[in-house]
Design an enzyme around this catalytic site. Structure first.
Site, short mmCIF file in Angstrom:
data_model
loop_
_atom_site.label_atom_id
_atom_site.label_comp_id
_atom_site.label_asym_id
_atom_site.label_seq_id
_atom_site.Cartn_x
_atom_site.Cartn_y
_atom_site.Cartn_z
N LYS A 103 -9.59 -17.37 7.26
CA LYS A 103 -10.79 -17.11 8.07
C LYS A 103 -12.04 -17.38 7.22
N LEU A 104 -13.16 -17.64 7.88
CA LEU A 104 -14.33 -18.19 7.18
C LEU A 104 -14.77 -17.40 5.94
N LYS B 7 -5.50 -14.29 24.70
CA LYS B 7 -6.03 -12.91 24.65
C LYS B 7 -6.56 -12.51 26.03
N TYR C 11 -6.16 -19.67 21.75
CA TYR C 11 -6.17 -18.27 21.29
C TYR C 11 -6.87 -17.38 22.31
N SER C 12 -8.11 -17.75 22.69
CA SER C 12 -8.85 -16.86 23.58
C SER C 12 -8.23 -16.82 24.98
N THR D 31 -10.68 -9.25 21.98
CA THR D 31 -11.72 -10.02 21.30
C THR D 31 -12.86 -10.40 22.25
N ASP D 32 -14.03 -10.64 21.69
CA ASP D 32 -15.16 -11.12 22.50
C ASP D 32 -14.96 -12.57 22.94
N GLU D 33 -13.97 -13.26 22.32
CA GLU D 33 -13.79 -14.68 22.66
C GLU D 33 -13.30 -14.88 24.09
N THR E 116 3.53 -14.52 21.46
CA THR E 116 3.16 -13.23 20.87
C THR E 116 2.08 -12.52 21.70
N ASN F 294 -14.82 -9.68 12.71
CA ASN F 294 -14.74 -8.67 11.65
C ASN F 294 -14.77 -9.33 10.28
N ALA G 255 -0.91 -9.77 16.98
CA ALA G 255 -1.28 -11.00 17.67
C ALA G 255 -1.26 -12.15 16.69
N ASP H 261 -15.71 -31.03 13.06
CA ASP H 261 -15.85 -29.79 13.82
C ASP H 261 -14.51 -29.36 14.43
P1 NAD Z 1 -4.07 -10.65 11.67
O1 NAD Z 1 -3.64 -12.04 11.96
O2 NAD Z 1 -4.68 -10.34 10.34
O3 NAD Z 1 -2.84 -9.64 11.85
C1 NAD Z 1 -1.95 -9.73 12.93
C2 NAD Z 1 -0.74 -8.86 12.60
O4 NAD Z 1 0.17 -8.95 13.71
C3 NAD Z 1 0.05 -9.33 11.37
O5 NAD Z 1 0.37 -8.24 10.55
C4 NAD Z 1 1.30 -9.97 11.95
O6 NAD Z 1 2.44 -9.88 11.09
C5 NAD Z 1 1.48 -9.17 13.24
N1 NAD Z 1 2.24 -9.93 14.25
C6 NAD Z 1 2.01 -11.20 14.65
N2 NAD Z 1 2.92 -11.56 15.57
C7 NAD Z 1 3.73 -10.49 15.77
C8 NAD Z 1 4.86 -10.25 16.60
N3 NAD Z 1 5.33 -11.21 17.40
N4 NAD Z 1 5.43 -9.03 16.57
C9 NAD Z 1 4.96 -8.05 15.74
N5 NAD Z 1 3.91 -8.24 14.91
C10 NAD Z 1 3.30 -9.45 14.93
O7 NAD Z 1 -5.04 -10.25 12.86
P2 NAD Z 1 -6.39 -9.38 12.84
O8 NAD Z 1 -7.52 -10.26 12.50
O9 NAD Z 1 -6.15 -8.15 12.08
O10 NAD Z 1 -6.51 -9.03 14.40
C11 NAD Z 1 -5.83 -7.91 14.94
C12 NAD Z 1 -6.11 -7.83 16.42
O11 NAD Z 1 -7.51 -7.70 16.63
C13 NAD Z 1 -5.68 -9.07 17.20
O12 NAD Z 1 -5.16 -8.64 18.44
C14 NAD Z 1 -6.96 -9.86 17.39
O13 NAD Z 1 -6.90 -10.63 18.56
C15 NAD Z 1 -7.97 -8.74 17.50
N6 NAD Z 1 -9.34 -9.07 17.05
C16 NAD Z 1 -9.56 -9.63 15.82
C17 NAD Z 1 -10.87 -9.86 15.39
C18 NAD Z 1 -11.17 -10.45 14.04
O14 NAD Z 1 -12.33 -10.74 13.74
N7 NAD Z 1 -10.20 -10.62 13.15
C19 NAD Z 1 -11.95 -9.54 16.24
C20 NAD Z 1 -11.68 -8.98 17.50
C21 NAD Z 1 -10.37 -8.74 17.89
O1 DAU Z 2 -14.93 -13.23 17.70
C1 DAU Z 2 -13.76 -12.55 17.36
C2 DAU Z 2 -12.77 -13.53 16.74
O2 DAU Z 2 -13.26 -13.83 15.43
C3 DAU Z 2 -11.36 -12.95 16.65
O3 DAU Z 2 -10.87 -12.72 17.95
C4 DAU Z 2 -10.43 -13.93 15.91
O4 DAU Z 2 -9.15 -13.36 15.76
C5 DAU Z 2 -11.03 -14.19 14.54
O5 DAU Z 2 -10.24 -15.14 13.83
C6 DAU Z 2 -12.46 -14.71 14.67
O6 DAU Z 2 -12.48 -16.04 15.25
P1 DAU Z 2 -13.44 -17.19 14.72
O7 DAU Z 2 -12.88 -18.48 15.11
O8 DAU Z 2 -14.85 -16.92 15.06
O9 DAU Z 2 -13.28 -16.93 13.12
P2 DAU Z 2 -13.14 -17.96 11.90
O10 DAU Z 2 -13.28 -17.15 10.66
O11 DAU Z 2 -11.96 -18.84 12.04
O12 DAU Z 2 -14.44 -18.87 12.04
C7 DAU Z 2 -15.74 -18.31 12.03
C8 DAU Z 2 -16.72 -19.43 12.24
O13 DAU Z 2 -16.71 -20.29 11.09
C9 DAU Z 2 -16.39 -20.34 13.41
O14 DAU Z 2 -17.60 -20.78 14.00
C10 DAU Z 2 -15.64 -21.52 12.78
C11 DAU Z 2 -16.30 -21.62 11.42
N1 DAU Z 2 -15.45 -22.09 10.30
C12 DAU Z 2 -14.24 -21.49 10.14
C13 DAU Z 2 -13.42 -21.85 9.08
C14 DAU Z 2 -12.05 -21.24 8.90
C15 DAU Z 2 -15.93 -23.04 9.40
O15 DAU Z 2 -17.06 -23.54 9.54
N2 DAU Z 2 -15.13 -23.39 8.35
C16 DAU Z 2 -13.88 -22.85 8.16
O16 DAU Z 2 -13.18 -23.24 7.19
#
Ligand code: NAD
Ligand code: DAU
Length: 350
Positions: free
Chosen positions: A195-196, A160, A156-157, A131-133, A101, A186, A84, A286
């Site tokens: 990511k943060l 998803k 994004y959400s 995702t919970d989003e 995607t 995560n 994704a 923000d």
């Molecule tokens: P990430 O961005 O680290 O990794 C995404 C991977 O998907 C990458 O390796 C990328 O190369 C691949 N990809 C992207 N577009 C593609 C395409 N068109 N074809 C094939 N591969 C492709 O993401 P992540 O944080 O590991 O998240 C993985 C999954 O978990 C996602 O579906 C995300 O929505 C979900 N998720 C993430 C979190 C989080 O906190 N990171 C929480 C809940 C759910």
């Molecule tokens: O809840 C699950 C989601 O968590 C996943 O589905 C997403 O793929 C994953 O990216 C994540 O989304 P968030 O938007 O919550 O994560 P991020 O790390 O981007 O931001 C976490 C929090 O921190 C959010 O409230 C925004 C804030 N933030 C983020 C960044 C990148 C900041 O304050 N400063 C920053 O520079």
């Protein structure tokens, strides 16, 4: 031998899921299908890249013909779908890529599976990682359950949520065996430093400003990535067909409190005076449409499948900081873009 395609296996969570399946199930054949976008990095899987039950396939899930051919060649028994576009900020600047995607790519996979698995849906499984989003945002109280109505806000959400609906449509319409899990934020090793948490660790280490959006009052529910991978393993093997599970750490943190805690840990690890890293905290504009609070009720997963998080946030955060400090090369390759050139060249020359 069971053959499983894991999509997005070169990303953050996907690499932990691939590693877990390759190591825990030598009797399975694991195919990591990944486009290697900016977020995909095969260095995340160096320790298992030569395992006999592991194969990497570079490809784009948006390319339907390629996906159909892959199903024809490999005849997989299951798909665990993580590929994704995952970063909310990027979805605000480029929503179309997220539709391609996350929505079109998911439907392509579902459809290739539908065609390839016809007549034997009871022996196959399509597991969609979400995702919970999709549930939107919470006020001061309450939690997301599996019954919470979908109310996505960011591109994004929304993408998803749409993909979740398509997965359910394939269950309802064609009787395909599908499962969905919706997880909270995560953290852990191999997390891309946009990511943060990894961004903050990197910037603190480099003595650069740590950007906190708005007043830092938004709340996220953090889960150690290896606990997410363990939940996926359990749900993949045990969940009844057509079901959904929420996954979360019961671990809510205001962004500003989280960053201050991280600064305290980093002061100690880097031998800095107490309070030095916190001086880097910089409040910035923000995020547009910034969801206030996420909190997951994972009771169903606990009661039905016995899953609970294995470590506390304090332990997980410390492990994570230690990992980033011990893996400076990984981080500098990612921040410089070096990793993409190296692996792209390596695979294009095969
Ligand atoms: P990430 O961005 O680290 O990794 C995404 C991977 O998907 C990458 O390796 C990328 O190369 C691949 N990809 C992207 N577009 C593609 C395409 N068109 N074809 C094939 N591969 C492709 O993401 P992540 O944080 O590991 O998240 C993985 C999954 O978990 C996602 O579906 C995300 O929505 C979900 N998720 C993430 C979190 C989080 O906190 N990171 C929480 C809940 C759910
Ligand atoms: O809840 C699950 C989601 O968590 C996943 O589905 C997403 O793929 C994953 O990216 C994540 O989304 P968030 O938007 O919550 O994560 P991020 O790390 O981007 O931001 C976490 C929090 O921190 C959010 O409230 C925004 C804030 N933030 C983020 C960044 C990148 C900041 O304050 N400063 C920053 O520079």
């Amino acid at each position: 031998m069971k053959k499983i395609i894991i999509t997005g296996g070169a990303g953050f969570i996907g690499s932990h899921v691939v590693r877990r399946f390759v190591k825990s199930y030598p009797e399975y054949s694991i195919i990591n299908l990944d486009k290697l976008t900016y977020a995909g990095n095969l260095a995340n899987l160096k320790d298992i890249e030569n395992a006999p039950n592991y194969k990497f396939v570079k490809g784009d899930i948006v390319d339907l013909k390629f996906i159909q051919q892959l199903f024809a060649d490999e005849q997989p028994d299951a798909v665990i779908h993580l590929a994704a576009e995952s970063h909310v900020d990027r979805s605000i600047t480029n929503p179309v890529e997220f539709v391609m995607t996350n929505v079109v790519g998911t439907v392509n996979l579902l459809n290739a599976a539908r065609e390839s698995w016809k007549g034997e849906y009871d022996k196959k499984r399509f597991y969609h990682v979400s995702t919970d989003e999709v549930y939107g945002t919470l006020g001061d109280d309450g939690m997301f359950t599996e019954e919470t109505a979908y109310d996505p806000h960011s591109p994004y959400s929304a993408s998803k949520a749409s993909s979740d609906h398509f997965v359910r449509a394939y269950y309802d319409t064609y009787g395909m065996d599908t499962v969905i899990s919706n997880c909270s934020n995560n953290y852990g090793s191999f997390h891309f430093p946009e990511k943060l948490i990894p961004l903050a660790i990197h910037n603190i280490q480099q003595s650069k400003p740590v950007p906190v959006y708005g007043k830092g009052e938004n709340i996220r529910d953090w889960l150690w990535v290896e606990d997410h991978a363990r939940a996926i393993d359990l749900i993949f093997h045990k969940a009844a067909t057509g079901t959904t599970y929420n996954i979360g750490g019961h671990n809510e943190w205001k962004n500003i409190d989280l960053i201050k805690t991280l600064c305290t840990i980093m002061d100690k690890k880097l031998g800095r005076e107490a309070g030095e890293s916190a001086k880097l905290i910089t409040f910035v504009t923000d995020r547009a449409g910034h969801d206030l609070r996420y909190a997951i009720d994972a009771t169903k997963l606990k009661n039905e499948l016995g899953w609970v998080p294995s470590i506390t946030f304090e332990e997980g955060l410390e492990k994570t900081v230690d990992w980033y400090l011990a893996n400076e090369e990984w981080l500098s390759d990612v921040t410089s873009g070096h990793y993409q050139q190296y692996y792209t060249d390596q695979y294009n020359n095969r």
